[in-house]
Scaffold this motif. Structure first.
Motif, mmCIF file in Angstrom:
data_model
loop_
_atom_site.group_PDB
_atom_site.id
_atom_site.type_symbol
_atom_site.label_atom_id
_atom_site.label_comp_id
_atom_site.label_asym_id
_atom_site.label_seq_id
_atom_site.Cartn_x
_atom_site.Cartn_y
_atom_site.Cartn_z
ATOM 1 N N GLN A 231 0.828 -1.206 0.000
ATOM 2 C CA GLN A 231 0.000 0.000 0.000
ATOM 3 C C GLN A 231 0.863 1.258 0.000
ATOM 4 O O GLN A 231 0.454 2.317 -0.499
ATOM 5 N N ILE A 233 3.348 1.831 -1.843
ATOM 6 C CA ILE A 233 3.587 2.191 -3.244
ATOM 7 C C ILE A 233 2.410 3.004 -3.776
ATOM 8 O O ILE A 233 2.592 4.026 -4.452
ATOM 9 N N HIS A 234 1.201 2.557 -3.460
ATOM 10 C CA HIS A 234 0.009 3.292 -3.891
ATOM 11 C C HIS A 234 -0.009 4.702 -3.303
ATOM 12 O O HIS A 234 -0.377 5.669 -3.987
ATOM 13 N N ASP A 235 0.391 4.820 -2.043
ATOM 14 C CA ASP A 235 0.377 6.125 -1.368
ATOM 15 C C ASP A 235 1.342 7.107 -2.031
ATOM 16 O O ASP A 235 0.991 8.268 -2.276
ATOM 17 N N ALA A 237 2.594 6.901 -5.102
ATOM 18 C CA ALA A 237 2.146 7.149 -6.473
ATOM 19 C C ALA A 237 1.020 8.177 -6.500
ATOM 20 O O ALA A 237 0.996 9.076 -7.347
ATOM 21 N N GLU A 238 0.096 8.054 -5.559
ATOM 22 C CA GLU A 238 -1.012 9.007 -5.487
ATOM 23 C C GLU A 238 -0.505 10.408 -5.171
ATOM 24 O O GLU A 238 -0.968 11.404 -5.745
ATOM 25 N N ALA A 243 1.840 6.482 -11.706
ATOM 26 C CA ALA A 243 1.228 5.170 -11.860
ATOM 27 C C ALA A 243 1.957 4.158 -10.988
ATOM 28 O O ALA A 243 3.122 4.343 -10.629
ATOM 29 N N VAL A 244 1.265 3.081 -10.658
ATOM 30 C CA VAL A 244 1.839 2.017 -9.833
ATOM 31 C C VAL A 244 2.402 0.922 -10.724
ATOM 32 O O VAL A 244 1.737 0.427 -11.632
ATOM 33 N N TRP A 255 -0.672 -9.449 -5.233
ATOM 34 C CA TRP A 255 -0.804 -8.145 -4.572
ATOM 35 C C TRP A 255 -1.413 -7.103 -5.497
ATOM 36 O O TRP A 255 -2.124 -6.204 -5.039
ATOM 37 N N VAL A 256 -1.085 -7.178 -6.786
ATOM 38 C CA VAL A 256 -1.652 -6.261 -7.791
ATOM 39 C C VAL A 256 -1.933 -7.055 -9.057
ATOM 40 O O VAL A 256 -1.438 -8.179 -9.224
ATOM 41 N N HIS A 260 0.032 -4.088 -14.081
ATOM 42 C CA HIS A 260 1.002 -3.239 -13.377
ATOM 43 C C HIS A 260 2.433 -3.769 -13.509
ATOM 44 O O HIS A 260 3.376 -3.085 -13.103
#
Length: 341
Positions: A231, A233-235, A237-238, A243-244, A255-256, A260
């Motif tokens: 998560q 990585i998502h944080d 990237a946001e 992009a992830v 996980w994804v 991706h």
């Protein structure tokens, strides 16, 4: 078969919606290097309906000549019609090398042509070179799960052929006004000879992120420990509006989703900034992101291979470092907003 009868480097020019697909321009760049090394001509093979005018565009990107099959029968890609045109062109002009983009069209056409000629085909090449004296194409690609690089040769047959993934090679800077030879060929195949018919093309839009089009990619690996750890990585990237991305083992762990995945068995990307966090640096991942403009790696292992491919590296715990980066980026973005008010 006399190899002396074969000369020239060819690139199959793929056209989609009336425009040249970028990988074809990238291959003209790679092909130009091979042609110059051999002291021979670089040519494009252009097949489609109402495509002749695109030849001028190809000259600007390095083509010395363009072979054109322009007919309504080539309006939509079908293996039989395109294969027939390319086979006839090969048999008539005898190129030494033919390069194709490793797209769904390029891979389908290349395998069909290789089978009929017959000749060899190296798939998903990431490095191309040629022996100056013999003309032997050296097509290299990751093998054995990305653990080694294998260079594949075709010593007994011509033309030599290879597919190359998009964004692996670099297109030349266009030279406006550059000209070349136009060779217009006539289709010998008739509509009744083709077993497949295109009844309808349905455009289906999905919400999947096209990471190959992103300027910033934040990619994570198994070093993050778990799906909940990913998560982070998502944080980031946001925060960056990026992009992830992910390594293969992360995708295999569930996980994804696969779209991706960056690497030999995923997507090849060339963003302006690529963060590699908790990624060891296996060859199969490196070939998918090594042409990024700026690569920043974060890994707790100072001996991780990823650092050899990075412009900047941070040795440490990602769970300590990334939150600090997020905080600093947010502060910088907020200050920029204030400054513009």
């Amino acid at each position: 078969m006399s190899f002396e009868d074969y000369s020239g480097i060819w690139v199959f020019i793929e056209v989609k919606d009336g425009e040249v697909v970028p990988v074809s321009l990238e291959l003209l760049g790679a092909g130009k290097e091979l042609a110059d090394k051999r002291g021979t001509e670089l040519a494009g093979v252009l097949i489609g309906e109402n495509v002749t005018h695109l030849a001028d565009y190809l000259y600007e990107y390095g083509a010395d000549a363009v072979y054109v099959y322009d007919d309504v029968i080539y309006k939509n890609y079908r293996t039989e019609s395109y294969m027939k045109a390319l086979l006839e062109c090969c048999q008539k002009y005898k190129p030494e090398v033919i390069l194709y983009g490793a797209t769904s069209t390029g891979k389908d056409l290349a395998s069909a042509v290789a089978t009929d000629l017959p000749t060899g085909l190296t798939a998903d090449s990431t490095i191309l070179d040629i022996e100056e004296d013999t003309g032997l194409l050296l097509a290299s690609r990751p093998a054995f799960g990305g653990n080694i690089m294998a260079t594949i040769l075709c010593k007994k047959y011509r033309p030599q052929m290879a597919t190359v993934r998009p964004k692996v090679m670099k297109a030349l800077t266009p030279e406006p006004g550059r000209t070349g030879r136009l060779i217009e060929e006539t289709a010998s195949i008739k509509e009744d000879d083709i077993r497949t018919k295109v009844l309808e093309i349905v455009q289906h839009t999905t919400k999947k992120v096209r990471i190959d089009e992103a300027d910033i990619i934040v990619a994570g690996g198994k070093g993050l420990g778990s799906a909940s750890g990913f998560q982070l990585i998502h944080d980031l990237a946001e925060t960056l509006g990026g992009a992830v991305g992910a390594s293969r083992d992360v995708v295999e762990a569930g996980w994804v989703e696969h779209h991706h995945q960056v690497g030999q068995t995923g997507v090849t990307v060339t963003p302006k900034i690529y963060f590699a966090i908790g990624i060891s640096g296996a060859i199969q991942h490196i070939v998918g992101m090594q042409n990024s403009s700026l690569i920043i790696a974060i890994n707790s292992d100072p001996a991780a291979s990823i650092f050899q491919s990075s412009h900047y590296g941070i040795v440490g715990d990602a769970f300590e470092i990334v939150p600090l980066l997020i905080e600093q980026f947010k502060q910088a973005f907020n200050q920029e907003v204030i400054d513009h008010v």
